[in-house]
Write an enzyme that holds these catalytic residues in place. Structure first.
Site, PDB file in Angstrom:
ATOM      1  CE  LYS A 500      -3.697  -2.422   2.542  1.00  0.00           C
ATOM      2  NZ  LYS A 500      -4.943  -2.312   1.741  1.00  0.00           N
ATOM      3  CE  LYS A 605     -15.729   2.345   2.995  1.00  0.00           C
ATOM      4  NZ  LYS A 605     -14.916   1.484   3.880  1.00  0.00           N
TER       5      LYS A 605
HETATM    6  C1  26Q Z   1      -4.350 -15.033   5.719  1.00  0.00           C
HETATM    7  C2  26Q Z   1      -3.494 -16.014   6.145  1.00  0.00           C
HETATM    8  C3  26Q Z   1      -2.858 -15.906   7.357  1.00  0.00           C
HETATM    9  C4  26Q Z   1      -3.096 -14.794   8.148  1.00  0.00           C
HETATM   10  C5  26Q Z   1      -3.964 -13.799   7.725  1.00  0.00           C
HETATM   11  C6  26Q Z   1      -4.588 -13.923   6.509  1.00  0.00           C
HETATM   12  C7  26Q Z   1      -5.458 -12.843   6.036  1.00  0.00           C
HETATM   13  C8  26Q Z   1      -6.158 -12.038   6.922  1.00  0.00           C
HETATM   14  C9  26Q Z   1      -6.935 -10.989   6.460  1.00  0.00           C
HETATM   15  C10 26Q Z   1      -5.563 -12.570   4.706  1.00  0.00           C
HETATM   16  C11 26Q Z   1      -6.328 -11.529   4.248  1.00  0.00           C
HETATM   17  C12 26Q Z   1      -7.018 -10.716   5.121  1.00  0.00           C
HETATM   18  C13 26Q Z   1      -7.783  -9.570   4.680  1.00  0.00           C
HETATM   19  C14 26Q Z   1      -7.793  -9.139   3.437  1.00  0.00           C
HETATM   20  C15 26Q Z   1      -8.470  -7.918   3.003  1.00  0.00           C
HETATM   21  O1  26Q Z   1      -8.983  -7.150   3.804  1.00  0.00           O
HETATM   22  N1  26Q Z   1      -8.491  -7.686   1.703  1.00  0.00           N
HETATM   23  C16 26Q Z   1      -9.079  -6.471   1.146  1.00  0.00           C
HETATM   24  O2  26Q Z   1     -10.405  -6.757   0.775  1.00  0.00           O
HETATM   25  C17 26Q Z   1     -11.073  -5.592   0.343  1.00  0.00           C
HETATM   26  C18 26Q Z   1     -12.520  -5.953   0.085  1.00  0.00           C
HETATM   27  O3  26Q Z   1     -12.622  -6.741  -1.060  1.00  0.00           O
HETATM   28  C19 26Q Z   1     -10.405  -5.011  -0.897  1.00  0.00           C
HETATM   29  O4  26Q Z   1     -11.045  -3.789  -1.216  1.00  0.00           O
HETATM   30  C20 26Q Z   1      -8.926  -4.751  -0.627  1.00  0.00           C
HETATM   31  O5  26Q Z   1      -8.286  -4.357  -1.817  1.00  0.00           O
HETATM   32  C21 26Q Z   1      -8.284  -6.020  -0.079  1.00  0.00           C
HETATM   33  O6  26Q Z   1      -6.940  -5.747   0.304  1.00  0.00           O
END
Ligand code: 26Q
Length: 755
Positions: A500, A605
């Site tokens: 980011k 937003k």
């Molecule tokens: C996976 C494996 C191990 C530990 C943590 C995770 C993990 C945790 C949270 C992987 C991903 C997330 C969250 C991801 C996330 O928030 N992605 C966002 O999703 C939004 C909604 O679609 C998008 O707008 C963003 O671009 C994206 O980054």
């Protein structure tokens, strides 16, 4: 006497006028809760189950009042009693049930699903301390438990409970619910959060988020994303995920049967949308339940599941694609491990020569995304560009197998929260100028005709100014900082991550600092605000926060610079502070390395609230640019195709030293370890970050830095012409309608859920 005044008497034996804001909040909570519980719950044969590890719902009082049509009435009763909703709302604590975009998206979706009258619930976990609360100490992030459950909240306990069988435990769950009213709808939906009664905060070490990770009965639902840098942390994640989906699957089966399903037609009664792979264990769990208790053969179960489950992918970062060692799954739930091996055999027999699509890899790890794609009927990305990248590179072998499963659903945001609740004055202006149809259809294009109306432009400027004053009040209350009067408000708010590129904006700040020191003074003072948490185990992200906080202090203490430049990192960035920051912002920073941000939703937003975007062509920025036109957005940087190629060839990283040594770049990067900053910060953190950017720069902050600096100078210069700036802002607002989550949910329903 109004029912609210009655409630005050009953609850506190006092007149409403004599209650504190906290007491008034409690009265309102009870009152609204009662209205919702007495309204019908959506019924209907087929139901959507949106399963997610996160639901970042934010404060619920104002949006609930809006959706229930009680906002004006309640505001008036409060006013008549010498109170304001604005003050009372401060007493509400927001639930800490999410982390970032994926969780906030789930919350916007719940609002839109209910508002469109779609029969659909959210299912997740009731984390007692949610994600950690972020505090700053010595210019660094520290994490402490977020005690949101100790405050009055919207949870209602139910009698529902299921048995969840692990290798070493047999748990009985409890179900809590939060009612989700739709906008002007008679019936409501629910967010259903499972919990375990034996969980206790007693095992958390004082003033920290450390706890005994082996004590599953006491820790299972304590935290969202517990530290998974060790073996026991990984096991705990699997425990949580399985607990979530076993509860979900049992509930879904029970509800379908109650409506007459024999489960061979489950897909006529239920559609299960899984939010990323965190709930992907629901696929083997359905297999287990159907074959163990309902007389299904393995293949028969698969045939039903493949028509019931749909999958959304939110990321292409390798680190976030979950791969669990089979030995871990075996240790937690051996029956599920056994079923995953059967699923693996099934795919090996279906596609014997395609190693790339197998479920269990050569290191004996189960790829959760592969399970989700094979055994679902839909896989979607969250913005056009993201979906194309999935189809053409990340998930190409799957797209070749299942071209019809892949589809795009560009994200959206709830207009009830992100304009009606967050920006009442802009709502008022739009109502006056284009009527109220947009409350339902999100069509704001008629506002574009105001572009030549001086009074509308002036109103937009006044609203922005007023929102800046609200932000000033908020920041002063929350962390005792004094926001400049009349500054340009330039905002980057999102989880801390190298892709980011908060570090790129920090390098820009160094540029601006040195420029001001050299005597080039900005015409209008600039305030740059950051907000976001870094995962506790993500060292470089912590180092970036440290750099920002050190820069903030350096500038604040420098009387030559501080009148012109201010840097603020907002502590514990959350939905509540987002509402204040976004409505006050002039500039929206969407500067991810092209191809890495799946969509972004903050970008939408800001646009809706009249900030101008400075961005790379990444995620949904591409679609925003398409709509507002290139004159009304600031685009810079290499495009996603170029970046994807650079990773393939390694060309950028081979030539990183050349970028670093550029005349305009080296002084900025080296300032990270200047005497000035070393005097304020931790040597190890600053040197580590300096080395990381100089020698590694995995997410290519330096590739776009010079162009970024140039575009930022242009943005600030353009701001000086307030009339032309405000016209651009107006076009952004008028073009934001497409990004309503109502549109997104209509698309999901039409193409995937069919309810
Ligand atoms: C996976 C494996 C191990 C530990 C943590 C995770 C993990 C945790 C949270 C992987 C991903 C997330 C969250 C991801 C996330 O928030 N992605 C966002 O999703 C939004 C909604 O679609 C998008 O707008 C963003 O671009 C994206 O980054």
């Amino acid at each position: 006497m109004h029912a609210l005044e009655q409630h005050a008497k009953e609850l506190f034996k006092k007149d409403l006028a004599n209650l504190s804001d906290a007491e008034t909040y409690k009265v309102l909570l009870d009152y609204v809760q009662e209205q919702m519980i007495n309204s019908p719950v959506n019924q209907g044969k087929k139901k959507l189950y949106y399963i997610s590890a996160e639901f970042l719902v934010g404060k619920l009082l104002t949006t609930n009042l809006i959706n229930l049509g009680l906002y004006d009435e309640v505001s008036q009763v409060l006013e008549a009693n010498g109170k304001s909703l604005h003050d009372v709302e401060k007493a509400e604590t927001e639930p800490s049930l999410g982390n970032g975009g994926l969780g906030r998206l789930a919350a916007c979706f719940l609002d839109s699903i209910a508002s469109l009258g779609i029969n659909g619930d959210g299912i997740g976990l009731n984390y007692h301390f949610g994600l950690f609360r972020q505090v700053f100490r010595d210019n660094q992030q520290a994490s402490v438990p977020d005690e949101w459950l100790n405050h009055p909240n919207w949870l209602v306990k139910t009698e529902t409970s299921y048995e969840i069988p692990f290798r070493h435990f047999n748990f009985k769950s409890s179900l809590y619910e939060i009612e989700i009213p739709g906008f002007e709808q008679k019936a409501h939906n629910r967010l259903r959060l499972f919990d375990l009664e034996s969980v206790t905060s007693d095992i958390i070490e004082a003033d920290s988020i450390n706890f005994d990770k082996m004590n599953i009965p006491q820790n299972l639902t304590l935290f969202l994303y517990p530290d998974d840098s060790d073996y026991v942390g990984n096991l705990l994640r699997i425990y949580q995920q399985y607990f979530m989906v076993s509860n979900a699957a049992q509930l879904i089966i029970e509800e379908a049967k109650a409506k007459g399903s024999d489960l061979h037609d489950l897909y006529d009664y239920a559609v299960v949308q899984i939010n990323d792979t965190h709930p992907a264990f629901i696929i083997p769990e359905f297999v287990r339940l159907l074959t163990t208790y309902h007389g299904f053969e393995f293949k028969e179960a698969l045939a039903v599941i493949e028509k019931t489950v749909a999958f959304t992918n939110h990321t292409i970062l390798a680190e976030a694609l979950e791969k669990w060692p089979m030995a871990y799954i075996d240790e937690v739930v051996p029956e599920i491990a056994k079923i995953i091996r059967q699923l693996d055999e099934e795919i090996r027999s279906r596609y014997p020569d395609k190693e790339a699509v197998q479920i269990i890899d050569q290191d004996d790890r189960a790829h959760m995304a592969h399970i989700a794609i094979h055994f679902s009927f839909s896989t979607n990305g969250v913005a056009k560009l993201h979906t194309e990248i999935l189809k053409n590179s990340e998930l190409k072998p799957f797209y070749e197998l299942y071209p019809d499963k892949f589809n795009n659903k560009t994200n959206g945001i709830s207009f009830r929260r992100w304009i009606m609740a967050a920006n009442p004055e802009l709502t008022q202006l739009l109502d006056e100028k284009i009527g109220q149809d947009w409350h339902k259809d999100a069509d704001l294009t008629a506002f574009e005709k105001e572009i030549d109306q001086a009074d509308s432009l002036k109103r937009l400027q006044e609203i922005k100014h007023h929102n800046k004053l609200q932000l000033q009040e908020y920041l002063s209350d929350q962390q005792g900082v004094q926001l400049h009067d009349n500054a340009i408000i330039d905002v980057q708010i999102k989880r801390l991550h190298e892709y980011k590129r908060q570090q790129m904006l920090a390098l820009y700040i160094i540029h601006k600092y040195l420029d001001i020191k050299a005597g080039n003074l900005p015409s209008t003072p600039i305030t740059i605000l950051f907000g976001g948490k870094a995962a506790p185990a993500y060292t470089i992200a912590q180092d970036i926060i440290h750099l920002i906080l050190c820069l903030s202090e350096l500038i604040a203490k420098d009387p030559e610079v501080s009148p012109y430049l201010q840097v603020i990192m907002v502590e514990n960035y959350n939905v509540t502070s987002a509402e204040k920051l976004i409505t006050a912002a002039d500039i929206s920073e969407q500067i991810s390395l092209a191809s890495k941000e799946a969509s972004g939703t903050g970008n939408m937003k800001f646009m809706l609230n009249g900030a101008l975007t400075i961005c790379t062509l990444d995620g949904a920025n591409v679609e925003i640019a398409e709509r507002v036109g290139e004159d009304n957005i600031y685009i810079f940087g290499q495009d996603s195709e170029t970046i994807v190629k650079l990773y393939e060839t390694g060309d950028y990283h081979r030539h990183l030293a050349d970028y670093y040594h550029r005349e305009r770049i080296k002084p900025l990067v080296d300032f990270i370890v200047s005497d000035e900053l070393l005097a304020l910060g931790q040597h190890d953190r600053l040197y580590r970050l300096h080395e990381d950017i100089k020698y590694k720069d995995w997410f290519m902050a330096l590739i776009d830095l010079e162009e970024f600096i140039d575009v930022k100078e242009k943005v600030y210069a353009d701001y000086e012409d307030q009339e032309s700036w405000t016209k651009k802002a107006l076009i952004n607002i008028a073009q934001a309608g497409y990004f309503s989550s109502d549109r997104t949910i209509q698309d999901y329903n039409q193409d995937i859920w069919k309810i």
